[in-house]
Enzyme design. Structure first.
Site, PDB file in Angstrom:
ATOM      1  N   GLY A 262       0.817  -1.213   0.000  1.00 14.64           N
ATOM      2  CA  GLY A 262       0.000   0.000   0.000  1.00 14.64           C
ATOM      3  C   GLY A 262       0.855   1.269   0.000  1.00 14.64           C
ATOM      4  N   ARG A 263       0.172   2.402  -0.148  1.00 19.24           N
ATOM      5  CA  ARG A 263       0.893   3.701  -0.189  1.00 19.24           C
ATOM      6  C   ARG A 263       1.688   3.906   1.101  1.00 19.24           C
ATOM      7  NH1 ARG A 263      -4.063   4.722  -3.045  1.00 19.24           N
ATOM      8  NH2 ARG A 263      -5.094   4.412  -1.054  1.00 19.24           N
ATOM      9  N   MET A 264       1.044   3.681   2.236  1.00 19.74           N
ATOM     10  CA  MET A 264       1.742   3.892   3.522  1.00 19.74           C
ATOM     11  C   MET A 264       2.705   2.748   3.839  1.00 19.74           C
ATOM     12  SD  MET A 264       1.299   6.610   5.283  1.00 19.74           S
ATOM     13  CE  MET A 264       1.430   6.269   7.038  1.00 19.74           C
TER      14      MET A 264
ATOM     15  N   LYS B  18      -2.050 -11.421  -0.303  1.00 20.97           N
ATOM     16  CA  LYS B  18      -1.582 -12.290  -1.388  1.00 20.97           C
ATOM     17  C   LYS B  18      -0.059 -12.379  -1.303  1.00 20.97           C
ATOM     18  CE  LYS B  18      -2.562  -8.558  -4.663  1.00 20.97           C
ATOM     19  NZ  LYS B  18      -3.392  -8.170  -5.783  1.00 20.97           N
TER      20      LYS B  18
ATOM     21  N   PRO C  68      -4.350   8.040  14.882  1.00 23.36           N
ATOM     22  CA  PRO C  68      -5.162   8.492  13.747  1.00 23.36           C
ATOM     23  C   PRO C  68      -4.336   9.273  12.723  1.00 23.36           C
ATOM     24  CG  PRO C  68      -6.325   8.877  15.799  1.00 23.36           C
ATOM     25  CD  PRO C  68      -4.928   8.435  16.167  1.00 23.36           C
TER      26      PRO C  68
ATOM     27  N   PHE D 266      -0.025  10.257  11.945  1.00 21.42           N
ATOM     28  CA  PHE D 266       1.380  10.216  12.369  1.00 21.42           C
ATOM     29  C   PHE D 266       2.111  11.524  12.053  1.00 21.42           C
ATOM     30  CE2 PHE D 266       0.847   5.507  11.686  1.00 21.42           C
ATOM     31  CZ  PHE D 266       1.200   5.088  12.957  1.00 21.42           C
TER      32      PHE D 266
ATOM     33  N   HIS E 135      -9.088  14.624   1.319  1.00 21.47           N
ATOM     34  CA  HIS E 135      -8.182  13.499   1.036  1.00 21.47           C
ATOM     35  C   HIS E 135      -8.261  13.095  -0.434  1.00 21.47           C
ATOM     36  CE1 HIS E 135      -8.009  13.027   5.422  1.00 21.47           C
ATOM     37  NE2 HIS E 135      -6.922  12.314   5.211  1.00 21.47           N
TER      38      HIS E 135
ATOM     39  N   LYS F 264      -9.290   7.001  -0.799  1.00 23.39           N
ATOM     40  CA  LYS F 264      -9.548   6.748   0.623  1.00 23.39           C
ATOM     41  C   LYS F 264     -10.923   6.094   0.790  1.00 23.39           C
ATOM     42  CE  LYS F 264      -9.399   8.934   5.185  1.00 23.39           C
ATOM     43  NZ  LYS F 264      -8.653   7.792   5.757  1.00 23.39           N
TER      44      LYS F 264
ATOM     45  N   GLY G 183     -10.022   9.437  10.169  1.00 20.56           N
ATOM     46  CA  GLY G 183      -9.723   9.182  11.586  1.00 20.56           C
ATOM     47  C   GLY G 183      -9.221  10.442  12.268  1.00 20.56           C
ATOM     48  N   THR G 184      -8.505  11.257  11.526  1.00 23.08           N
ATOM     49  CA  THR G 184      -7.967  12.512  12.087  1.00 23.08           C
ATOM     50  C   THR G 184      -9.104  13.461  12.474  1.00 23.08           C
ATOM     51  OG1 THR G 184      -6.088  12.236  10.611  1.00 23.08           O
ATOM     52  CG2 THR G 184      -6.365  14.411  11.622  1.00 23.08           C
TER      53      THR G 184
HETATM   54  N1  LIG Z   1      -2.286   7.216  10.768  1.00 22.83           N
HETATM   55  C1  LIG Z   1      -1.805   7.876   9.713  1.00 22.83           C
HETATM   56  O1  LIG Z   1      -1.027   8.838   9.830  1.00 22.83           O
HETATM   57  C2  LIG Z   1      -2.216   7.441   8.349  1.00 22.83           C
HETATM   58  C3  LIG Z   1      -3.151   6.464   8.219  1.00 22.83           C
HETATM   59  N2  LIG Z   1      -3.534   6.046   6.993  1.00 22.83           N
HETATM   60  C4  LIG Z   1      -4.454   4.928   6.986  1.00 22.83           C
HETATM   61  O2  LIG Z   1      -3.679   3.754   6.706  1.00 22.83           O
HETATM   62  C5  LIG Z   1      -4.470   2.839   5.963  1.00 22.83           C
HETATM   63  C6  LIG Z   1      -3.730   2.496   4.661  1.00 22.83           C
HETATM   64  O3  LIG Z   1      -3.674   3.652   3.854  1.00 22.83           O
HETATM   65  P1  LIG Z   1      -3.029   3.585   2.387  1.00 22.83           P
HETATM   66  O4  LIG Z   1      -1.657   3.032   2.479  1.00 22.83           O
HETATM   67  O5  LIG Z   1      -3.261   4.911   1.778  1.00 22.83           O
HETATM   68  O6  LIG Z   1      -4.004   2.504   1.710  1.00 22.83           O
HETATM   69  P2  LIG Z   1      -3.678   1.485   0.530  1.00 22.83           P
HETATM   70  O7  LIG Z   1      -5.010   1.033   0.028  1.00 22.83           O
HETATM   71  O8  LIG Z   1      -2.702   2.087  -0.411  1.00 22.83           O
HETATM   72  O9  LIG Z   1      -2.947   0.269   1.286  1.00 22.83           O
HETATM   73  C7  LIG Z   1      -3.594  -0.702   2.025  1.00 22.83           C
HETATM   74  C8  LIG Z   1      -2.919  -2.012   1.715  1.00 22.83           C
HETATM   75  O10 LIG Z   1      -3.416  -3.023   2.575  1.00 22.83           O
HETATM   76  C9  LIG Z   1      -3.618  -4.174   1.800  1.00 22.83           C
HETATM   77  N3  LIG Z   1      -4.533  -5.072   2.483  1.00 22.83           N
HETATM   78  C10 LIG Z   1      -5.881  -5.132   2.429  1.00 22.83           C
HETATM   79  N4  LIG Z   1      -6.343  -6.126   3.210  1.00 22.83           N
HETATM   80  C11 LIG Z   1      -5.259  -6.711   3.756  1.00 22.83           C
HETATM   81  C12 LIG Z   1      -5.067  -7.800   4.644  1.00 22.83           C
HETATM   82  N5  LIG Z   1      -6.103  -8.494   5.128  1.00 22.83           N
HETATM   83  N6  LIG Z   1      -3.815  -8.135   4.985  1.00 22.83           N
HETATM   84  C13 LIG Z   1      -2.757  -7.439   4.531  1.00 22.83           C
HETATM   85  N7  LIG Z   1      -2.862  -6.410   3.666  1.00 22.83           N
HETATM   86  C14 LIG Z   1      -4.104  -6.043   3.303  1.00 22.83           C
HETATM   87  C15 LIG Z   1      -4.136  -3.663   0.477  1.00 22.83           C
HETATM   88  O11 LIG Z   1      -4.035  -4.608  -0.551  1.00 22.83           O
HETATM   89  P3  LIG Z   1      -5.021  -4.481  -1.851  1.00 22.83           P
HETATM   90  O12 LIG Z   1      -4.743  -3.160  -2.456  1.00 22.83           O
HETATM   91  O13 LIG Z   1      -4.625  -5.645  -2.705  1.00 22.83           O
HETATM   92  O14 LIG Z   1      -6.413  -4.588  -1.303  1.00 22.83           O
HETATM   93  C16 LIG Z   1      -3.179  -2.486   0.268  1.00 22.83           C
HETATM   94  O15 LIG Z   1      -1.974  -2.919  -0.322  1.00 22.83           O
HETATM   95  C17 LIG Z   1      -5.826   3.492   5.760  1.00 22.83           C
HETATM   96  O16 LIG Z   1      -6.703   3.066   6.779  1.00 22.83           O
HETATM   97  C18 LIG Z   1      -5.539   4.980   5.934  1.00 22.83           C
HETATM   98  O17 LIG Z   1      -6.652   5.698   6.362  1.00 22.83           O
HETATM   99  C19 LIG Z   1      -3.018   6.577   5.851  1.00 22.83           C
HETATM  100  C20 LIG Z   1      -2.095   7.583   5.923  1.00 22.83           C
HETATM  101  C21 LIG Z   1      -1.618   8.102   7.177  1.00 22.83           C
HETATM  102  O1  LIG Z   2      -6.221   7.626   4.180  1.00 22.84           O
HETATM  103  C1  LIG Z   2      -5.343   8.504   4.331  1.00 22.84           C
HETATM  104  O2  LIG Z   2      -4.637   8.895   3.406  1.00 22.84           O
HETATM  105  C2  LIG Z   2      -5.164   9.079   5.666  1.00 22.84           C
HETATM  106  N1  LIG Z   2      -5.837   8.577   6.666  1.00 22.84           N
HETATM  107  C3  LIG Z   2      -5.745   8.958   8.024  1.00 22.84           C
HETATM  108  C4  LIG Z   2      -7.073   9.470   8.506  1.00 22.84           C
HETATM  109  O3  LIG Z   2      -8.114   8.853   8.198  1.00 22.84           O
HETATM  110  O4  LIG Z   2      -7.114  10.472   9.217  1.00 22.84           O
HETATM  111  C5  LIG Z   2      -4.591   9.891   8.296  1.00 22.84           C
HETATM  112  C6  LIG Z   2      -4.287  10.860   7.198  1.00 22.84           C
HETATM  113  O5  LIG Z   2      -5.296  11.812   7.168  1.00 22.84           O
HETATM  114  C7  LIG Z   2      -4.164  10.149   5.861  1.00 22.84           C
END
Ligand SMILES: NC(=O)C1=CN([C@@H]2O[C@H](COP(=O)(O)OP(=O)(O)OC[C@H]3O[C@@H](n4cnc5c(N)ncnc54)[C@H](OP(=O)(O)O)[C@@H]3O)[C@@H](O)[C@H]2O)C=CC1
Ligand SMILES: O=C(O)C1=N[C@H](C(=O)O)C[C@H](O)C1
Length: 267
Positions: free
Chosen positions: A14-16, A39, A127, A129, A156, A160, A166-167
């Site tokens: 994923g992106r993060m 997978k 929520p 980082f 966003h 998303k 969450g923030t």
């Molecule tokens: N707390 C913070 O500061 C931040 C939080 N977030 C949160 O982090 C989460 C991820 O964000 P982001 O990276 O943008 O999302 P992405 O959709 O880019 O990444 C999520 C990844 O998780 C994978 N995935 C889904 N189900 C499973 C599973 N059961 N086991 C393992 N991997 C799995 C997805 O695979 P596939 O694509 O194949 O489904 C994908 O590769 C979100 O909830 C977002 O809101 C994001 C940014 C900052």
């Molecule tokens: O999905 C995102 O991208 C992000 N999700 C988190 C949230 O739901 O607050 C943190 C940040 O805003 C990025």
């Protein structure tokens, strides 16, 4: 040399997750022990496009991962349902969780707090980082004492899945701790198009914008007699979250309870 912190990342493609694995690879006292994906069972991180040349195994079953791989910390960056299941597995196996995944309810948080308290297991649900976003939450709480009329606009990227962010929910929760519950706007206001006034938590409104080109942004607006205070934070890329992820991993090693929000562990 001190032992490295052994980390499992859930959501490595994923992106993060991708950004986090690059950060781990550049942090001398961190080690990527394994990853959890849904997978690519049996493959290695180095086999996946865009990820660094680290020979860490990929598991599709988190329990098998924790049974086979010595793990200090789980970083979860997936989706709410997977995140909850991964957090539960971490608690069951005594692995410290750092959860970035959004979409947990306050009931989820309380349930895990209680379970981890009993086990004296440290964990963090963050929520957001990004340090600037955490500061905006703290400043919002301070400001709402003087400006009880508050509206949150979170913006966003359009990939998303959860809304509101969450923030935004955490910001509203912090504001509610000091602001008396009040109905904002005209007492007789009516939406002529459903949703026009956004989501509502005890009279405080949250508006969610989803557009391509955006990353993660939030404005908190405070209205007063003849004045407006606006607090705004922008994450322009996902590197903005990495200082907080690194800090959370280091800090969770010293905790014995679940902490909800980075503001509780920042000096
Ligand atoms: N707390 C913070 O500061 C931040 C939080 N977030 C949160 O982090 C989460 C991820 O964000 P982001 O990276 O943008 O999302 P992405 O959709 O880019 O990444 C999520 C990844 O998780 C994978 N995935 C889904 N189900 C499973 C599973 N059961 N086991 C393992 N991997 C799995 C997805 O695979 P596939 O694509 O194949 O489904 C994908 O590769 C979100 O909830 C977002 O809101 C994001 C940014 C900052
Ligand atoms: O999905 C995102 O991208 C992000 N999700 C988190 C949230 O739901 O607050 C943190 C940040 O805003 C990025």
């Amino acid at each position: 040399m001190e032992n490295k912190i052994r980390i499992v990342v859930a959501g490595p493609r994923g992106r993060m997750g991708t950004e986090t694995i690059h950060m781990i690879s550049k942090t001398p006292h961190f080690e990527l022990a394994a990853a959890v994906d849904h997978k690519n069972e049996g493959m290695s991180i180095k086999d996946l496009e865009g990820l660094p040349d680290i020979d860490a195994p990929i598991y599709t079953d988190i329990k098998a991962c924790f049974s086979n791989v010595e793990t200090d910390v789980l970083i979860d960056l997936t989706h709410p349902e997977a995140g909850k299941a991964h957090l539960q597995a971490a608690v069951d196996y005594g692995v410290r969780p750092v959860i970035g995944t959004s979409g947990f309810t306050s009931e989820d948080v309380v349930r895990f707090e209680q379970e981890m308290e009993k086990k004296r297991l440290g964990g963090i649900i963050a929520p957001n980082f990004a340090i600037g976003a955490v500061l905006v939450m703290k400043f919002s709480q301070m400001a709402s004492k003087y400006f009880p009329d508050v509206e949150i606009i979170e913006l966003h990227h359009d990939q998303k899945r959860d809304a509101p962010s969450g923030t935004a929910v955490k910001t509203a929760e912090l504001v509610q701790k000091v602001r008396e519950s009040k109905q904002q706007g005209h007492p007789d206001e009516k939406e002529t198009i459903q949703g026009a006034r956004g989501a509502e938590i005890e009279g405080l409104h949250i508006h969610s914008v989803r557009l391509p080109g955006l990353v993660a942004h939030q404005e908190v607006l405070f209205g007063g007699e003849g004045e407006l205070l606006t607090l705004r934070h922008d994450s322009f890329n996902r590197k903005s979250f990495m200082t907080g992820v690194r800090y959370a991993v280091e800090t969770v090693m010293t905790l014995e309870t679940l902490v909800y929000g980075l503001e509780n562990i920042l000096d």
